[in-house]
Design a protein around this motif. Structure first.
Motif, PDB file in Angstrom:
ATOM      1  N   LYS A  69      33.273  63.569  56.884  1.00  0.00           N
ATOM      2  CA  LYS A  69      32.768  63.059  55.610  1.00  0.00           C
ATOM      3  C   LYS A  69      33.396  63.823  54.437  1.00  0.00           C
ATOM      4  O   LYS A  69      33.816  63.214  53.441  1.00  0.00           O
ATOM      5  CB  LYS A  69      31.245  63.174  55.556  1.00  0.00           C
ATOM      6  CG  LYS A  69      30.620  62.565  54.308  1.00  0.00           C
ATOM      7  CD  LYS A  69      29.105  62.657  54.366  1.00  0.00           C
ATOM      8  CE  LYS A  69      28.439  61.973  53.210  1.00  0.00           C
ATOM      9  NZ  LYS A  69      28.749  62.456  51.888  1.00  0.00           N
ATOM     10  N   ASP A  70      33.487  65.157  54.581  1.00  0.00           N
ATOM     11  CA  ASP A  70      34.094  65.969  53.525  1.00  0.00           C
ATOM     12  C   ASP A  70      35.535  65.541  53.267  1.00  0.00           C
ATOM     13  O   ASP A  70      35.973  65.433  52.115  1.00  0.00           O
ATOM     14  CB  ASP A  70      34.060  67.455  53.897  1.00  0.00           C
ATOM     15  CG  ASP A  70      32.646  68.013  53.945  1.00  0.00           C
ATOM     16  OD1 ASP A  70      31.735  67.388  53.356  1.00  0.00           O
ATOM     17  OD2 ASP A  70      32.450  69.076  54.584  1.00  0.00           O
ATOM     18  N   SER A  71      36.288  65.290  54.330  1.00  0.00           N
ATOM     19  CA  SER A  71      37.692  64.877  54.188  1.00  0.00           C
ATOM     20  C   SER A  71      37.799  63.526  53.486  1.00  0.00           C
ATOM     21  O   SER A  71      38.675  63.320  52.639  1.00  0.00           O
ATOM     22  CB  SER A  71      38.380  64.799  55.551  1.00  0.00           C
ATOM     23  OG  SER A  71      38.480  66.079  56.121  1.00  0.00           O
ATOM     24  N   LEU A  72      36.941  62.600  53.841  1.00  0.00           N
ATOM     25  CA  LEU A  72      36.969  61.282  53.206  1.00  0.00           C
ATOM     26  C   LEU A  72      36.627  61.381  51.715  1.00  0.00           C
ATOM     27  O   LEU A  72      37.267  60.728  50.874  1.00  0.00           O
ATOM     28  CB  LEU A  72      36.004  60.325  53.907  1.00  0.00           C
ATOM     29  CG  LEU A  72      36.402  59.899  55.324  1.00  0.00           C
ATOM     30  CD1 LEU A  72      35.268  59.136  55.991  1.00  0.00           C
ATOM     31  CD2 LEU A  72      37.673  59.065  55.298  1.00  0.00           C
ATOM     32  N   GLU A  73      35.639  62.188  51.386  1.00  0.00           N
ATOM     33  CA  GLU A  73      35.275  62.371  49.981  1.00  0.00           C
ATOM     34  C   GLU A  73      36.397  63.040  49.195  1.00  0.00           C
ATOM     35  O   GLU A  73      36.676  62.668  48.046  1.00  0.00           O
ATOM     36  CB  GLU A  73      33.986  63.195  49.870  1.00  0.00           C
ATOM     37  CG  GLU A  73      32.751  62.420  50.282  1.00  0.00           C
ATOM     38  CD  GLU A  73      31.496  63.275  50.337  1.00  0.00           C
ATOM     39  OE1 GLU A  73      31.600  64.530  50.359  1.00  0.00           O
ATOM     40  OE2 GLU A  73      30.404  62.689  50.378  1.00  0.00           O
ATOM     41  N   ALA A  74      37.069  64.011  49.826  1.00  0.00           N
ATOM     42  CA  ALA A  74      38.186  64.690  49.167  1.00  0.00           C
ATOM     43  C   ALA A  74      39.328  63.711  48.917  1.00  0.00           C
ATOM     44  O   ALA A  74      39.980  63.744  47.862  1.00  0.00           O
ATOM     45  CB  ALA A  74      38.668  65.863  50.010  1.00  0.00           C
ATOM     46  N   LEU A 107      39.088  60.466  48.451  1.00  0.00           N
ATOM     47  CA  LEU A 107      38.706  59.563  47.367  1.00  0.00           C
ATOM     48  C   LEU A 107      38.725  60.254  45.998  1.00  0.00           C
ATOM     49  O   LEU A 107      38.876  59.598  44.963  1.00  0.00           O
ATOM     50  CB  LEU A 107      37.318  58.969  47.626  1.00  0.00           C
ATOM     51  CG  LEU A 107      37.237  57.976  48.795  1.00  0.00           C
ATOM     52  CD1 LEU A 107      35.791  57.580  49.044  1.00  0.00           C
ATOM     53  CD2 LEU A 107      38.096  56.753  48.510  1.00  0.00           C
ATOM     54  N   ALA A 108      38.588  61.557  45.990  1.00  0.00           N
ATOM     55  CA  ALA A 108      38.568  62.306  44.729  1.00  0.00           C
ATOM     56  C   ALA A 108      39.964  62.404  44.103  1.00  0.00           C
ATOM     57  O   ALA A 108      40.098  62.574  42.889  1.00  0.00           O
ATOM     58  CB  ALA A 108      37.998  63.699  44.952  1.00  0.00           C
ATOM     59  N   GLU A 152      42.876  60.748  42.627  1.00  0.00           N
ATOM     60  CA  GLU A 152      43.181  59.423  42.091  1.00  0.00           C
ATOM     61  C   GLU A 152      44.673  59.121  42.073  1.00  0.00           C
ATOM     62  O   GLU A 152      45.076  57.966  42.081  1.00  0.00           O
ATOM     63  CB  GLU A 152      42.598  59.294  40.682  1.00  0.00           C
ATOM     64  CG  GLU A 152      41.081  59.332  40.697  1.00  0.00           C
ATOM     65  CD  GLU A 152      40.490  59.174  39.321  1.00  0.00           C
ATOM     66  OE1 GLU A 152      41.183  58.700  38.398  1.00  0.00           O
ATOM     67  OE2 GLU A 152      39.318  59.524  39.156  1.00  0.00           O
ATOM     68  N   THR A 208      41.908  63.169  59.068  1.00  0.00           N
ATOM     69  CA  THR A 208      40.505  62.769  59.186  1.00  0.00           C
ATOM     70  C   THR A 208      40.235  62.136  60.545  1.00  0.00           C
ATOM     71  O   THR A 208      39.212  62.417  61.184  1.00  0.00           O
ATOM     72  CB  THR A 208      40.124  61.795  58.052  1.00  0.00           C
ATOM     73  OG1 THR A 208      40.436  62.405  56.802  1.00  0.00           O
ATOM     74  CG2 THR A 208      38.658  61.446  58.094  1.00  0.00           C
TER      75      THR A 208
END
Length: 191
Positions: free
Chosen positions: A97-102, A104-105, A107, A121
């Motif tokens: 989850k952390d990798s996916l959020e990173a 998406l952060a 841009e 991931t």
């Protein structure tokens, strides 16, 4: 010998009343003195048995209480196991989850960076699944069809052995030797 003397000699001598009474009293006294030790022995035996009964009753009640306590502790432990069963699994998924959020952060990420991030991931997710005994079912083309692990979506004519896998459409998964999801496959038809 005269008749009177003859009659006296033929008749047994009867003790007088006082002597008979004394003998009967002595016999009763002897019987009573013999019964007293027997009665005392019986009373002692009854007391021993009552003590043993009390001891056994106490042991039974203690054992019953111990069984009840063990059952209660086992129920509490099972409730905890059920409640926190997914804790380890969830913990191993947090880095994914952390990798996916990173990802998406960022841009301004390039396609190559995104692709590399997805591979990292995916590796994290695969490791998390393996740590929790979730294993892929990914049969190769030509492998024997196993109805316990595979689900045939279609049967197609093919130039290979009948009842073998032609193509894998979707991987399946096992969790601790139990099918979580069967692999979706196409199977070679009988000739």
């Amino acid at each position: 010998m005269t008749e009177a003397q003859n009659t006296q000699s033929n008749q047994p001598l009867e003790p007088n009343g006082a002597e008979a009474s004394a003998r009967d009293g002595q016999g009763e006294a002897q019987a009573q003195t013999q019964q007293e030790p027997q009665q005392a022995g019986l009373e002692q035996r009854v007391a021993e048995l009552e003590a043993k009964l009390a001891e056994m009753s106490d042991a039974y009640l203690r054992a019953k209480a111990e069984v009840e306590n063990t059952r209660r502790r086992a129920e509490e432990e099972m409730a905890k196991v059920r409640k926190f069963a997914v804790e380890s699994f969830a913990e191993s998924l947090l880095p994914v989850k952390d990798s996916l959020e990173a990802a998406l952060a960022i841009e301004t990420a390039t396609t190559e960076q995104m692709r590399e991030g997805v591979h990292v991931t995916l590796r994290q997710l695969t490791q998390a699944l393996e740590r929790n005994k979730v294993v892929e079912i990914s049969p190769a083309a030509g492998a024997k069809f196993d109805p316990h692990q595979h689900q045939a979506i279609s049967v197609v004519p093919a130039e290979q052995e009948p009842n073998t896998i032609v193509a894998l459409l979707q991987k399946g998964y096992l969790i601790a030797d139990r099918v979580l999801r069967p692999a979706l496959v196409t199977v070679a038809a009988a000739k």
